[in-house]
Design an enzyme around this catalytic site. Structure first.
Site, PDB file in Angstrom:
ATOM      1  N   ASP A  98     -40.318  25.319 -74.994  1.00 13.43           N
ATOM      2  CA  ASP A  98     -39.880  24.719 -76.248  1.00 13.43           C
ATOM      3  C   ASP A  98     -38.462  25.159 -76.619  1.00 13.43           C
ATOM      4  O   ASP A  98     -37.905  26.079 -76.023  1.00 13.43           O
ATOM      5  CB  ASP A  98     -40.820  25.128 -77.381  1.00 13.43           C
ATOM      6  CG  ASP A  98     -42.188  24.493 -77.267  1.00 13.43           C
ATOM      7  OD1 ASP A  98     -42.297  23.423 -76.647  1.00 13.43           O
ATOM      8  OD2 ASP A  98     -43.156  25.078 -77.793  1.00 13.43           O
ATOM      9  N   ARG A 147     -47.637  31.230 -78.286  1.00 11.92           N
ATOM     10  CA  ARG A 147     -47.105  31.564 -79.611  1.00 11.92           C
ATOM     11  C   ARG A 147     -48.203  31.542 -80.672  1.00 11.92           C
ATOM     12  O   ARG A 147     -48.188  32.333 -81.624  1.00 11.92           O
ATOM     13  CB  ARG A 147     -45.978  30.608 -79.980  1.00 11.92           C
ATOM     14  CG  ARG A 147     -44.700  30.833 -79.160  1.00 11.92           C
ATOM     15  CD  ARG A 147     -43.707  29.698 -79.355  1.00 11.92           C
ATOM     16  NE  ARG A 147     -43.412  29.486 -80.755  1.00 11.92           N
ATOM     17  CZ  ARG A 147     -42.911  28.337 -81.237  1.00 11.92           C
ATOM     18  NH1 ARG A 147     -42.655  27.305 -80.427  1.00 11.92           N
ATOM     19  NH2 ARG A 147     -42.644  28.227 -82.522  1.00 11.92           N
ATOM     20  N   TYR A 190     -46.182  34.551 -68.743  1.00 14.56           N
ATOM     21  CA  TYR A 190     -45.309  34.594 -69.923  1.00 14.56           C
ATOM     22  C   TYR A 190     -45.402  35.981 -70.551  1.00 14.56           C
ATOM     23  O   TYR A 190     -46.429  36.660 -70.442  1.00 14.56           O
ATOM     24  CB  TYR A 190     -45.760  33.582 -70.979  1.00 14.56           C
ATOM     25  CG  TYR A 190     -45.423  32.140 -70.681  1.00 14.56           C
ATOM     26  CD1 TYR A 190     -44.270  31.557 -71.207  1.00 14.56           C
ATOM     27  CD2 TYR A 190     -46.267  31.347 -69.912  1.00 14.56           C
ATOM     28  CE1 TYR A 190     -43.963  30.223 -70.966  1.00 14.56           C
ATOM     29  CE2 TYR A 190     -45.969  30.014 -69.655  1.00 14.56           C
ATOM     30  CZ  TYR A 190     -44.817  29.466 -70.181  1.00 14.56           C
ATOM     31  OH  TYR A 190     -44.510  28.141 -69.932  1.00 14.56           O
ATOM     32  N   ARG A 203     -42.725  23.225 -69.372  1.00 17.21           N
ATOM     33  CA  ARG A 203     -41.842  22.734 -70.434  1.00 17.21           C
ATOM     34  C   ARG A 203     -41.737  23.789 -71.523  1.00 17.21           C
ATOM     35  O   ARG A 203     -42.638  23.920 -72.352  1.00 17.21           O
ATOM     36  CB  ARG A 203     -42.396  21.434 -71.020  1.00 17.21           C
ATOM     37  CG  ARG A 203     -42.541  20.304 -70.014  1.00 17.21           C
ATOM     38  CD  ARG A 203     -43.097  19.069 -70.713  1.00 17.21           C
ATOM     39  NE  ARG A 203     -43.234  17.951 -69.793  1.00 17.21           N
ATOM     40  CZ  ARG A 203     -43.634  16.724 -70.149  1.00 17.21           C
ATOM     41  NH1 ARG A 203     -43.944  16.494 -71.431  1.00 17.21           N
ATOM     42  NH2 ARG A 203     -43.729  15.753 -69.266  1.00 17.21           N
TER      43      ARG A 203
END
Length: 245
Positions: free
Chosen positions: A52, A198, A111, A50
């Site tokens: 953001d 993040r 990522y 998921r």
């Protein structure tokens, strides 16, 4: 009933995120609508992760089932035709066993986070990277990042809205490198907590600034307290690169 696995690229800027939203546009909803438009079937689309709002994907993976079997190139091209003008593209489609699940079958997620380290504002890279105007010490950032690899309680780097059952995760790799004015942080793990990447990036930038040390990152991790985290990096620099199965 054939099960299709698709690899999807998207610009997350206009979306509320991957996950379906009744009141806002989402990538999952755009794909669901496009699949229905070509197949006549309204089916659930399960993604590997998921992302953001504002987060991008180079290789998001999803699966769905259809009653009728279609050529995989037809599936790819037909979905893409109905996705326009959304900034979403199906890169490939294949038929997989019904035991395949885009989310639970994944063994590793990759990522990367892009920082453009320069004084001038971004023009072409606006909403594709985070501009940090102050010079960053990438070697110090990479050294500090190694304090976060391995199995830890990542409560400090977890959103207060995270729904994961446990804050304990194993971070396989967290590398910080520079190519010209771009600083890239690569993160690899089986799974991540909400906002984990993040949050980690946001705590490494103060190290690059000289405001934090590697020991400060270790102390933040050991605090197991969200208040100990550095400022969370903005979403536009984050990309889901690929998923391993």
């Amino acid at each position: 009933m054939p099960r299709y696995k698709i690899i999807v690229e998207y610009d997350g800027t206009p979306f509320s995120g991957w996950q379906w939203q009744d009141t806002a546009p989402s990538v999952q909803r755009a794909l669901t609508d496009a699949i229905e438009a070509f197949s006549g079937e309204r089916v659930p689309v399960q993604g590997a992760g998921r992302t953001d709002a504002g987060v991008h994907a180079l290789g998001q993976v999803a699966h769905f089932d259809l009653a009728k079997e279609h050529a995989t190139d037809t599936v790819r091209d037909a979905i893409n035709a109905h996705l326009r003008p959304h900034p979403v593209a199906v890169l490939s489609a294949e038929i997989v066993p019904e035991t395949f699940n885009a989310r639970s079958s994944a063994i590793r997620r990759h990522y990367h986070y892009r920082i453009v380290n320069r004084r001038p504002d971004l023009a072409l890279e606006r909403l594709r990277a985070w501009r940090v105007p102050r010079p960053l010490d990438v070697a110090a950032m990479h050294a500090a990042a190694q304090r976060l690899t391995g199995k830890h309680d990542f409560t400090t780097f977890r959103s207060t809205e995270c729904q994961a059952a446990s804050p304990v995760k194993t971070l396989d790799r967290l590398d910080v490198t520079r190519t010209g004015e771009e600083v890239r942080i690569e993160a690899v793990a089986r799974s991540f907590l909400h906002n984990q990447v993040r949050s980690m990036v946001g705590s490494l930038v103060p190290v690059g600034d000289g405001k934090w040390s590697a020991d400060d990152v270790s102390k933040a991790l050991e605090a197991r307290d969200r208040a100990a985290c550095g400022p969370v990096a903005p979403p536009e620099g984050l990309y889901l690169v690929k998923v391993d199965y």
